[in-house]
Scaffold this active site. Structure first.
Site, PDB file in Angstrom:
ATOM      1  N   GLY A 148       0.881  -1.062  -0.480  1.00 37.07           N
ATOM      2  CA  GLY A 148       0.231   0.197  -0.185  1.00 37.07           C
ATOM      3  C   GLY A 148       0.886   1.744   0.123  1.00 37.07           C
ATOM      4  CB  SER A 149       2.075   4.045  -0.148  1.00 35.90           C
ATOM      5  OG  SER A 149       2.940   2.929  -0.631  1.00 35.90           O
ATOM      6  CG  ASN A 150       0.408   6.806   3.820  1.00 35.86           C
ATOM      7  OD1 ASN A 150      -1.286   5.950   3.965  1.00 35.86           O
ATOM      8  ND2 ASN A 150       0.252   6.119   5.069  1.00 35.86           N
TER       9      ASN A 150
ATOM     10  CG  ASN B  71      -2.708   2.028  -0.663  1.00 40.04           C
ATOM     11  OD1 ASN B  71      -2.373   2.469   0.180  1.00 40.04           O
ATOM     12  ND2 ASN B  71      -1.630   2.818  -1.771  1.00 40.04           N
TER      13      ASN B  71
END
Length: 783
Positions: free
Chosen positions: A221-223, A484
């Site tokens: 995932g990620s920010n 995401n």
């Protein structure tokens, strides 16, 4: 029926498992006399700054530096990509795929089928931009030569890492290994998630099974924040990168700075085995990625000819399935080897899956990234871009991003968001007309008619994908962000809605991580977060990103306190009465964060996750959890709903009573902290889970153990990078959460992990003056 997890992290393989055989892998690349030259300078924490006069030399230096730190990981992964794990480790052992591990035999059959399909040979034969350009090819060849030089100098017996020292499976890598690694990266959200179903397509015992909706993968995932001049105190562009990738194995980031004077000067994170930066910055542009919600594949339901299991109908005409004979060498428990041959089947759409195959129908997988390597050139071009216009040109030229959104900022204070990724061309009308399954989470199309083939766009680089004009994009002078979620609320002031459903939803509930990230921006821009005057600085960006807020606690704790006052004794899920007064006092005193010393954070997690668990009825049946939110989701108020606890729902007191009983039964303190419960090796790790609404989230494997520990952290914030693009050059702060080297004997095996544990960052060194100013600078010149 395919799991939501696979669909959301859905990206590539498929339409290229047809049967032309790939010639034998080329011999390992060797550096001709004087062909490659590079300098490797290392600053604090071992971070390499590699410079060369051309792309071949740059790859040479990079491959050598990476091998110094992580040769064993790459050597093991090369076996995986070649389909040779069963030969060395047996068929039943699990593969080293950090995202979706399967048995070695299934992994080997899958990867050998990719080789046998000839897809890599065909892609490498194409000219740029459809195939790799000359600069990327030079990078790959140089990388292989540099990696192999280090191995040659050290020798397998002399490797410092005990994980592979002296092992017979360690050897030189080839350019084919690196290209296969890139191809497999592109397929991470698609074909790679179906390895078992592809590898077993010829096994009749699978005939009656349906695609597994419960399949679990360690989904990256990620920010990301891209901040423009209207959101920053200095009026400069700023960027926060916070990818959430695995902490072990081949999908880790390696921190590197790559320079060809006058051509390329880029610093950032590069996934293992890839010789270019994927997330990073140069002097005037910074960019990052988050995993996109767009779908990377479609399934096609094939209508089989009666009595002919491997023949299907298209437009009323029979088409025989293609056959692949895949042979894998397997070592048994006594060290003897034998060959296992598997027959796989393919269709015009892609591989036929073992799951969902009946007497009348079969399921085929069409992967939009099956033959995509364009992202390699795209990342190289982004690294050389001087502004956002240049970045957009790179994306429009190559159209290769495999499964990620792009967020970027430049020194002029502009920001940019795009889902410039490769997405199957399935319009909403076509999806409705061609849908062949009743699962709303999985797009299964009718494979019996050519009218359901993917469409075309005039501006697309190839048929079957959407072109740039259809992609969700947004340019702003304040900010764009993503965690995401689909593109809808990239900036709530300018919601994105005009895109095909295959790119994602609109007006649907946001997860708590997305909500807390948007709230963090809002509070910083208003100055209501306690960090000083409104607007971002590099310092407040760092402090915001690692504040360890827990949004679920902020939303639910007031109602839980009310329940505690009304019911000091609560009923557990099996009917037992539990005194919860001390637990309530602990949660009331808790600081609401997930810092190392946050007393009560783990009790909250066990309570909150307990709200989601199905309950058993006295007769043994399962009661699925119903919504315990007091205020349901309202699309008109997506940032503040749902909220509150429905205290009338018996799941709420039962979840707290169950958590308290577990702590008491195992003599665990109710004040258990993240620093006591979650570790990576010997280092305690702060943070909490995505489900709880934590921004820089981590995930520890398994449930809380009886000793008060989770298994080691295996996924979460991995390469944190905060960058300010000033007129005098970039100012960067980074931390590689699991450190630079997987070698347990390396001084850089856990040094940055300890920094992350204490909430500290590394000050980036980008300019020549900054690099030379490091007092412990070391230099290796390769010729």
């Amino acid at each position: 029926m395919i799991s939501t997890c696979v669909r959301r992290l859905a990206a590539p393989l498929a339409a290229a498992l047809t049967a032309s055989l790939l010639v034998a892998a080329p011999a390992p690349a060797r550096a001709a006399e004087g062909r490659y030259a590079a300098d490797i300078r290392r600053t604090e924490y071992g971070i390499p700054h590699i410079s060369a006069k051309d792309h071949g030399g740059l790859g040479y230096g990079y491959g050598y530096a990476f091998a110094e730190d992580n040769l064993c990981v790459m050597a093991s992964w090369a076996l995986t990509l070649r389909g040779e794990r069963s030969r060395h480790f047996g068929a039943e052992a699990m593969s080293d795929d950090a995202v979706d591990p399967v048995s070695n035999l299934a992994s080997d059959v899958y990867h050998k089928s990719v080789h046998a399909s000839g897809v890599l040979r065909r892609v490498l034969a194409r000219p740029a931009p459809h195939g790799p350009g000359a600069e990327v090819r030079a990078l790959v060849d140089g990388y292989v030569a540099g990696f192999n030089r280090y191995l040659s100098e050290t020798g397998v017996a002399g490797l410092p890492d005990p994980a592979c020292r002296g092992k017979d499976w360690v050897g030189p890598i080839t350019a084919t290994d690196v290209w296969m690694n890139l191809l497999d990266l592109g397929r991470l959200a698609g074909s790679s998630s179906f390895k078992e179903a592809i590898a077993a397509s010829g096994q009749e015992e699978e005939e009656t099974k349906q695609p597994d909706r419960k399949k679990k993968v360690s989904a990256p995932g990620s920010n990301a924040y891209a901040l423009g001049r209207e959101a920053t105190r200095g009026g400069h562009g700023m960027l926060l990168a916070d990818p959430h990738f695995p902490w072990n194995g081949s999908r880790r980031f390696y921190q590197v700075h790559l320079t060809i004077p006058g051509v390329l000067d880029v610093s950032g994170g590069s996934l293992y085995g890839t010789p270019m930066v994927q997330i990073g910055h140069n002097a005037s542009v910074a960019w990052t990625h988050t995993v996109s919600h767009a779908q990377r594949f479609t399934l096609y339901r094939l209508k089989l000819v009666p009595g002919r299991r491997t023949t299907y109908l298209v437009d009323g005409r029979p088409e025989p399935m293609g056959r692949q004979e895949v042979s894998v060498t397997v070592r048994d428990a006594w060290g003897a080897t034998n060959t296992v041959t598997t027959t796989l089947y393919t269709s015009r759409y892609g591989p036929v899956l073992a799951t969902g195959w009946t007497e009348g129908t079969a399921i085929a997988l069409a992967d939009v990234n099956a033959a995509n390597l364009r992202f390699a050139d795209e990342w190289l071009a982004i690294g050389a871009a001087r502004d956002l216009a240049g970045l957009r040109r790179a994306q429009d030229t190559y159209q290769g991003m495999p499964f990620v959104y792009t967020l970027a900022a430049d020194a002029g204070g502009e920001t940019y968001f795009a889902d410039a990724s490769v997405v199957p061309h399935v319009t909403d009308e076509q999806a409705d007309r061609c849908r062949a399954g009743d699962d709303p989470e999985t797009l299964i199309l009718d494979g019996s008619t050519s009218a359901c083939l993917w469409g075309e766009d005039a501006d697309a680089i190839e048929p079957g994908v959407f072109g740039p004009a259809a992609q969700p994009r947004l340019a702003r002078a304040d900010y764009v962000t993503n965690a995401n979620a689909d593109p809808w609320l990239t900036n709530p002031e300018a919601p994105l809605t005009d895109y095909p459903r295959i790119f994602g939803d609109t007006r649907t509930q946001r997860d708590l991580r997305t909500r807390v990230g948007l709230d963090m921006i809002a509070q910083r821009l208003s100055g209501d977060d306690g960090l000083g005057a409104p607007g971002f600085t590099l310092d407040t960006l760092q402090r915001t990103a690692t504040g360890k807020r827990n949004l679920s606690a902020e939303l639910l704790r007031p109602d839980l306190r009310a329940l505690c006052r009304a019911k000091p004794v609560m009923t557990a899920s099996d009917g037992e009465k539990v005194d919860v007064r001390r637990a309530c006092a602990t949660l009331t005193a808790w600081d609401g964060r997930a810092r190392l010393d946050s007393r009560g954070a783990i009790l909250w997690r066990e309570f909150f996750l307990g709200l989601h668990r199905p309950r058993r009825r006295p007769d043994g049946g399962v009661i699925p959890p119903r919504s315990w939110w007091k205020v349901p989701f309202d699309p008109e108020h997506p940032l503040t709903t749902p909220r509150g606890l429905d205290l009338a729902n018996p799941v709420v007191p039962a979840a707290l009573a169950d958590a308290v009983r577990f702590f008491r039964a195992n003599d665990l303190p109710l004040t258990l902290t993240p620093g006591q419960a979650q570790w990576y090796g010997a280092v305690p790790v702060p943070g909490c889970t995505e489900a709880e609404g934590c921004f820089d989230r981590i995930r520890a494997r398994g449930a809380l153990g009886e000793e008060g520990r989770y298994e080691d952290v295996d996924t979460g914030s991995s390469f944190l990078m905060a960058v300010e693009l000033t007129p005098s050059g970039p100012r960067a702060r980074t931390v590689l959460t699991y450190s630079l080297s997987a070698d347990s004997t390396s001084p850089h095996h856990a040094d940055q992990t300890e920094l992350f544990s204490r909430g500290r960052w590394v000050t980036g060194r980008f300019t020549e003056a900054e690099i030379r100013a490091y007092p412990g600078l070391t230099t290796v010149s390769l010729r």
